[in-house]
Scaffold this active site. Structure first.
Site, PDB file in Angstrom:
ATOM      1  N   SER A 138      52.898  40.629 -12.181  1.00  0.00           N
ATOM      2  CA  SER A 138      54.061  41.172 -11.461  1.00  0.00           C
ATOM      3  C   SER A 138      55.270  40.305 -11.768  1.00  0.00           C
ATOM      4  O   SER A 138      55.143  39.099 -12.014  1.00  0.00           O
ATOM      5  CB  SER A 138      53.804  41.148  -9.952  1.00  0.00           C
ATOM      6  OG  SER A 138      54.995  41.424  -9.236  1.00  0.00           O
ATOM      7  N   TYR A 151      51.480  36.335  -2.771  1.00  0.00           N
ATOM      8  CA  TYR A 151      51.465  37.329  -3.851  1.00  0.00           C
ATOM      9  C   TYR A 151      52.099  36.745  -5.121  1.00  0.00           C
ATOM     10  O   TYR A 151      51.546  36.880  -6.224  1.00  0.00           O
ATOM     11  CB  TYR A 151      52.219  38.581  -3.391  1.00  0.00           C
ATOM     12  CG  TYR A 151      52.203  39.722  -4.382  1.00  0.00           C
ATOM     13  CD1 TYR A 151      51.099  40.563  -4.482  1.00  0.00           C
ATOM     14  CD2 TYR A 151      53.297  39.975  -5.212  1.00  0.00           C
ATOM     15  CE1 TYR A 151      51.078  41.627  -5.387  1.00  0.00           C
ATOM     16  CE2 TYR A 151      53.285  41.028  -6.109  1.00  0.00           C
ATOM     17  CZ  TYR A 151      52.178  41.851  -6.194  1.00  0.00           C
ATOM     18  OH  TYR A 151      52.170  42.897  -7.098  1.00  0.00           O
TER      19      TYR A 151
HETATM   20  N1  LIG Z   1      53.587  49.108  -7.530  1.00  0.00           N
HETATM   21  C1  LIG Z   1      54.350  48.057  -7.794  1.00  0.00           C
HETATM   22  O1  LIG Z   1      55.547  48.028  -7.505  1.00  0.00           O
HETATM   23  C2  LIG Z   1      53.742  46.885  -8.503  1.00  0.00           C
HETATM   24  C3  LIG Z   1      54.599  45.917  -9.037  1.00  0.00           C
HETATM   25  C4  LIG Z   1      54.054  44.820  -9.682  1.00  0.00           C
HETATM   26  C5  LIG Z   1      52.693  44.687  -9.799  1.00  0.00           C
HETATM   27  N2  LIG Z   1      51.865  45.625  -9.250  1.00  0.00           N
HETATM   28  C6  LIG Z   1      50.423  45.407  -9.376  1.00  0.00           C
HETATM   29  O2  LIG Z   1      49.828  46.533 -10.010  1.00  0.00           O
HETATM   30  C7  LIG Z   1      48.508  46.726  -9.494  1.00  0.00           C
HETATM   31  C8  LIG Z   1      48.347  48.151  -9.002  1.00  0.00           C
HETATM   32  O3  LIG Z   1      49.357  48.425  -8.034  1.00  0.00           O
HETATM   33  P1  LIG Z   1      49.594  49.866  -7.370  1.00  0.00           P
HETATM   34  O4  LIG Z   1      51.039  50.029  -7.162  1.00  0.00           O
HETATM   35  O5  LIG Z   1      48.840  50.907  -8.118  1.00  0.00           O
HETATM   36  O6  LIG Z   1      48.946  49.585  -5.941  1.00  0.00           O
HETATM   37  P2  LIG Z   1      47.942  50.463  -5.066  1.00  0.00           P
HETATM   38  O7  LIG Z   1      47.879  49.805  -3.729  1.00  0.00           O
HETATM   39  O8  LIG Z   1      48.315  51.911  -5.152  1.00  0.00           O
HETATM   40  O9  LIG Z   1      46.555  50.239  -5.849  1.00  0.00           O
HETATM   41  C9  LIG Z   1      45.835  49.038  -5.774  1.00  0.00           C
HETATM   42  C10 LIG Z   1      44.357  49.387  -5.819  1.00  0.00           C
HETATM   43  O10 LIG Z   1      43.579  48.171  -5.779  1.00  0.00           O
HETATM   44  C11 LIG Z   1      42.450  48.410  -4.961  1.00  0.00           C
HETATM   45  N3  LIG Z   1      41.926  47.171  -4.406  1.00  0.00           N
HETATM   46  C12 LIG Z   1      42.533  46.328  -3.518  1.00  0.00           C
HETATM   47  N4  LIG Z   1      41.718  45.317  -3.191  1.00  0.00           N
HETATM   48  C13 LIG Z   1      40.566  45.508  -3.891  1.00  0.00           C
HETATM   49  C14 LIG Z   1      39.346  44.797  -3.983  1.00  0.00           C
HETATM   50  N5  LIG Z   1      39.132  43.670  -3.275  1.00  0.00           N
HETATM   51  N6  LIG Z   1      38.358  45.269  -4.813  1.00  0.00           N
HETATM   52  C15 LIG Z   1      38.556  46.400  -5.525  1.00  0.00           C
HETATM   53  N7  LIG Z   1      39.700  47.117  -5.484  1.00  0.00           N
HETATM   54  C16 LIG Z   1      40.688  46.681  -4.666  1.00  0.00           C
HETATM   55  C17 LIG Z   1      42.981  49.313  -3.837  1.00  0.00           C
HETATM   56  O11 LIG Z   1      41.926  50.010  -3.176  1.00  0.00           O
HETATM   57  C18 LIG Z   1      43.943  50.231  -4.589  1.00  0.00           C
HETATM   58  O12 LIG Z   1      43.322  51.439  -5.013  1.00  0.00           O
HETATM   59  C19 LIG Z   1      48.301  45.671  -8.413  1.00  0.00           C
HETATM   60  O13 LIG Z   1      47.612  44.549  -8.952  1.00  0.00           O
HETATM   61  C20 LIG Z   1      49.715  45.288  -8.039  1.00  0.00           C
HETATM   62  O14 LIG Z   1      49.801  43.983  -7.498  1.00  0.00           O
HETATM   63  C21 LIG Z   1      52.362  46.738  -8.615  1.00  0.00           C
END
Ligand SMILES: NC(=O)c1ccc[n+]([C@@H]2O[C@H](COP(=O)([O-])OP(=O)(O)OC[C@H]3O[C@@H](n4cnc5c(N)ncnc54)[C@H](O)[C@@H]3O)[C@@H](O)[C@H]2O)c1
Length: 258
Positions: A138, A151
């Protein structure tokens, strides 16, 4: 002899970026192994179509090993792996940040990613297969986001993990990279970030979510959030042979923000 199948495995596959990446990889012809936390089983089943699925907690190394082994038996050893599961945790100044919550964020985002990467890498090495692994980091891990100390620390750790693992796995022909999205929307994380930053009582953001959304987008030179599909396209590229000389790097998907 039957051709070896190209199998791609995604963690956090029921989430916004996971689902978009599953679509991009399916379009590229990968057989998909879609995985998520047991609490997301219904959402995973709803979005997975006829893809192979498994649910496990990425902080459970035994369950992670079992699921990757079952994937290898059912579909073949995954040679494209998107280490994507993650949580944001609370939004609170570090001097008020609950340590139990920090431990959980670091456990899922760092040790969970470490375990998935290590187990998937070992499966490829043991099978004598080359491949590519991409981890979700991120921009919070690059620049440090206010009210998101756990985070930000976790995602900086993911970038370090990727750079080290890329060196360890390069002799086996396995590439390892990170992607660092900034603000991605619409979706759960965008809505959550806007609401939680507004509630964080900090000098960096207003206390009205609509104003916070404007403040956040004002930090992005392209003046909009990115879409899950724009992240998925970069992940699909890094997992493909088109990126065959790219390893140990962190690709910022951030609309020009730093
Ligand atoms: N959306 C954003 O703005 C953004 C920005 C930077 C980084 N990210 C990163 O991208 C990735 C995906 O983000 P997203 O926006 O799709 O979020 P999201 O919350 O829609 O998806 C995250 C998924 O991870 C799963 N998860 C959480 N804890 C878990 C565990 N202990 N074991 C197995 N699965 C688990 C959740 O059930 C969920 O389906 C994440 O790592 C997030 O930190 C997202």
């Amino acid at each position: 002899m039957a051709p070896t199948r190209r199998v791609a495995l995604i963690t956090g596959a029921a989430g916004d970026i996971g689902q978009a990446t599953a679509q991009a990889l399916a379009a590229d012809g990968w057989a998909l192994a879609l995985t998520d936390h047991p609490s997301a089983e219904t959402a995973l089943a709803a979005s997975a179509g006829d893809a192979w699925t498994a649910t496990f907690d990425v902080t459970d190394d035994g369950a992670t090993r079992r699921a990757i082994g079952e994937c290898a038996s059912a579909l073949g050893v995954p040679t494209a792996v998107f280490v994507n599961a993650g949580v944001q945790g609370p939004f609170t100044r570090i001097d008020r940040y609950p340590l139990e919550a920090a431990r959980r964020v670091l456990d899922v985002n760092v040790l969970g990613a470490y375990t998935t990467l290590a187990v998937a890498g070992a499966a490829m090495v043991d099978a004598g297969r080359t491949g590519s692994i991409v981890c979700s980091a991120s921009m919070a891990g690059v620049g440090g986001a206010p009210n998101m100390s756990a985070y930000s620390a976790s995602k900086a750790a993911v970038i370090g993990l990727v750079k080290s693992a890329a060196k360890d796995l390069a002799p086996a022909g396995i590439r390892v990279n990170a992607v660092s999205p900034a603000f991605i929307g619409p979706g759960a994380m965008w809505d959550n970030q806007v609401a939680m930053q507004a509630a964080a009582d900090s000098p960096y953001y207003a206390d009205e979510p609509a104003t916070v959304a404007t403040q956040m987008l004002g930090m992005i030179p392209l003046r909009r959030y990115g879409s899950p599909a724009e992240v998925a396209a970069v992940v699909a590229f890094l997992l493909s042979d088109a990126a065959s000389y790219v390893t140990g790097t962190n690709v910022e998907i951030a609309g020009g923000s730093v």
